[in-house]
Design a protein around this motif. Sequence first.
Motif, PDB file in Angstrom:
ATOM      1  N   VAL A  71       0.835  -1.205   0.000  1.00 57.50           N
ATOM      2  CA  VAL A  71       0.000   0.000   0.000  1.00 57.50           C
ATOM      3  C   VAL A  71       0.865   1.247   0.000  1.00 57.50           C
ATOM      4  O   VAL A  71       0.601   2.214  -0.726  1.00 57.50           O
ATOM      5  N   GLY A  72       1.937   1.238   0.792  1.00 55.82           N
ATOM      6  CA  GLY A  72       2.854   2.374   0.829  1.00 55.82           C
ATOM      7  C   GLY A  72       3.482   2.648  -0.522  1.00 55.82           C
ATOM      8  O   GLY A  72       3.646   3.805  -0.930  1.00 55.82           O
ATOM      9  N   LEU A  73       3.828   1.591  -1.249  1.00 55.50           N
ATOM     10  CA  LEU A  73       4.423   1.750  -2.581  1.00 55.50           C
ATOM     11  C   LEU A  73       3.422   2.380  -3.543  1.00 55.50           C
ATOM     12  O   LEU A  73       3.786   3.250  -4.350  1.00 55.50           O
ATOM     13  N   ALA A 141     -10.860  15.523   2.727  1.00 55.65           N
ATOM     14  CA  ALA A 141     -10.878  16.818   3.410  1.00 55.65           C
ATOM     15  C   ALA A 141      -9.473  17.338   3.645  1.00 55.65           C
ATOM     16  O   ALA A 141      -9.185  18.532   3.434  1.00 55.65           O
ATOM     17  N   MET A 142      -8.566  16.437   4.039  1.00 60.01           N
ATOM     18  CA  MET A 142      -7.191  16.858   4.289  1.00 60.01           C
ATOM     19  C   MET A 142      -6.484  17.227   2.986  1.00 60.01           C
ATOM     20  O   MET A 142      -5.691  18.168   2.936  1.00 60.01           O
ATOM     21  N   MET A 248       2.311  12.000   4.696  1.00 62.55           N
ATOM     22  CA  MET A 248       1.132  12.465   5.418  1.00 62.55           C
ATOM     23  C   MET A 248       0.015  11.421   5.362  1.00 62.55           C
ATOM     24  O   MET A 248      -0.660  11.153   6.358  1.00 62.55           O
ATOM     25  N   VAL A 249      -0.164  10.821   4.169  1.00 61.94           N
ATOM     26  CA  VAL A 249      -1.197   9.796   4.027  1.00 61.94           C
ATOM     27  C   VAL A 249      -0.878   8.577   4.875  1.00 61.94           C
ATOM     28  O   VAL A 249      -1.731   8.054   5.603  1.00 61.94           O
ATOM     29  N   SER A 250       0.372   8.098   4.809  1.00 64.15           N
ATOM     30  CA  SER A 250       0.741   6.873   5.523  1.00 64.15           C
ATOM     31  C   SER A 250       0.816   7.075   7.032  1.00 64.15           C
ATOM     32  O   SER A 250       0.414   6.207   7.803  1.00 64.15           O
ATOM     33  N   MET A 251       1.318   8.239   7.455  1.00 66.49           N
ATOM     34  CA  MET A 251       1.559   8.455   8.884  1.00 66.49           C
ATOM     35  C   MET A 251       0.402   9.143   9.597  1.00 66.49           C
ATOM     36  O   MET A 251      -0.029   8.716  10.654  1.00 66.49           O
ATOM     37  N   SER A 255      -1.801   6.129   9.934  1.00 64.77           N
ATOM     38  CA  SER A 255      -1.036   5.816  11.164  1.00 64.77           C
ATOM     39  C   SER A 255      -0.223   4.531  11.027  1.00 64.77           C
ATOM     40  O   SER A 255      -0.258   3.651  11.892  1.00 64.77           O
ATOM     41  N   SER A 256       0.531   4.423   9.931  1.00 71.28           N
ATOM     42  CA  SER A 256       1.335   3.230   9.690  1.00 71.28           C
ATOM     43  C   SER A 256       2.769   3.613   9.328  1.00 71.28           C
ATOM     44  O   SER A 256       3.015   4.142   8.241  1.00 71.28           O
ATOM     45  N   GLU A 257       3.701   3.339  10.225  1.00 69.36           N
ATOM     46  CA  GLU A 257       5.101   3.603   9.933  1.00 69.36           C
ATOM     47  C   GLU A 257       5.660   2.579   8.950  1.00 69.36           C
ATOM     48  O   GLU A 257       6.583   2.872   8.196  1.00 69.36           O
ATOM     49  N   THR A 258       5.104   1.378   8.942  1.00 68.58           N
ATOM     50  CA  THR A 258       5.555   0.361   7.988  1.00 68.58           C
ATOM     51  C   THR A 258       5.273   0.809   6.559  1.00 68.58           C
ATOM     52  O   THR A 258       6.102   0.612   5.660  1.00 68.58           O
ATOM     53  N   MET A 259       4.117   1.422   6.329  1.00 69.08           N
ATOM     54  CA  MET A 259       3.803   1.939   4.995  1.00 69.08           C
ATOM     55  C   MET A 259       4.792   3.007   4.557  1.00 69.08           C
ATOM     56  O   MET A 259       5.026   3.200   3.354  1.00 69.08           O
ATOM     57  N   SER A 260       5.371   3.709   5.511  1.00 73.45           N
ATOM     58  CA  SER A 260       6.267   4.812   5.168  1.00 73.45           C
ATOM     59  C   SER A 260       7.634   4.336   4.682  1.00 73.45           C
ATOM     60  O   SER A 260       8.369   5.116   4.061  1.00 73.45           O
TER      61      SER A 260
END
Length: 295
Positions: A71-73, A141-142, A248-251, A255-260
Motif C-alpha cells: 500500500v505504501g508503494l 478533506a485533508m 502524510m497519508v501513511s503516517m 497511522s502506519s510507519e511500515t507503509m512509510s
Amino acid sequence: MESNHIISIGLPISLVIIMIGIGMTLTLNDFRQITRKPKGLILGSVSQIVGMPIIAVVLAKVFDLSPEMAVGLVIIAACPGGTASNLFVLLSRGNVALSIMLTVIASLITIATLPLATGYAMSLFSTSSVNIELPVEKMVAMMVGVVLIPVMVGMILRTFWPRWAIKAEKGVSKLGGITLVLLVASILYDIGGNLLQLIIQAGAAAISLNIIGVALGIFTAKYCRLPKEDGLTIGVELGVKNSTLALMVSMTILSSETMSIPIIVYSVSMFICAFVITVFGRRSKASSITSANMV
C-alpha cells in the motif's frame, strides 16, 4: 507504533508550506502557454495519475511485499511531483513551465485520485490478518486543506504581490525541504531496530519504481515525438514525487510507519536518480549547443 506529535502536526504543516510555494511559482499566463501545446501535459499527467500506480501494483506483487508495504508503494506512486522536481528540471535544462504545470495539475487531480488509488491498494493487498481501512472523508478533506487551498493562496500572493512571492518562494521551498528531512529522521528513529530489515524488504521495489517511472516518461515522450527537453521534464516529474504528501497519508491518515518505509526508500532513490538526469540533461544541452555552433 504510534505516530508522535512531530509527525501528526509537522507533516500537514510542511505540506501546506510546500504547496503554497508551488502556487507562488504560477501565473495564469503559465496555464495559457501550456494549453496551446498540451501534448506533453496530457502525456505526463496520464502517466503520473494512471501509469505509476499500475506499475507500483505490479512491482508489489513481483517483489511479494507485505500488505502495508505494498500500500505504501502505491501511495508514493500515486502522488504528484514535488517542488524539487521543478528545481531538477531547471538544473537539467528541461522545460520548466511544463514541469510546474505537471506538478500543479497532478497535485489538484490527486485530491480525487490518491484516495481512490489508496483504497484500491488496500482492498487488493489486505488479508484477514492485516485489515487496513481507509477513512475516505478524512483523506479528501485533508487533501483539499493541504493541497488545493494552499496552491490557491500561493497563486493569489503571486498575482497581487509578485516581487515578494518570487523572493519568498525560494525560502518556502527550503523550509519545506528542511521540515521533510526532520520528519523522515523522526520516523526512522521510531522504527529503530526494524529499519534494516524493512528497507531490505521494500528497497528493490521502491528503487525499481523510481527507475521505471523515469524511463516511462523519457521514452513515451520520445515515442510521441516530443522535444527532448519535454521528455526529460516528464521523466523527472514521474521520478521525483511529493514525498511529504505520501508520508502524510501513511503516517497522519493511516497511522502506519511500515507503509512509510517504501516512501522513504523511494525518496532517497529519487534524488540520486534526479542527479543523474541533471548531469545527462546538461551534457546533452551543451553538446547540442556545440553542434549548432559548429554548423
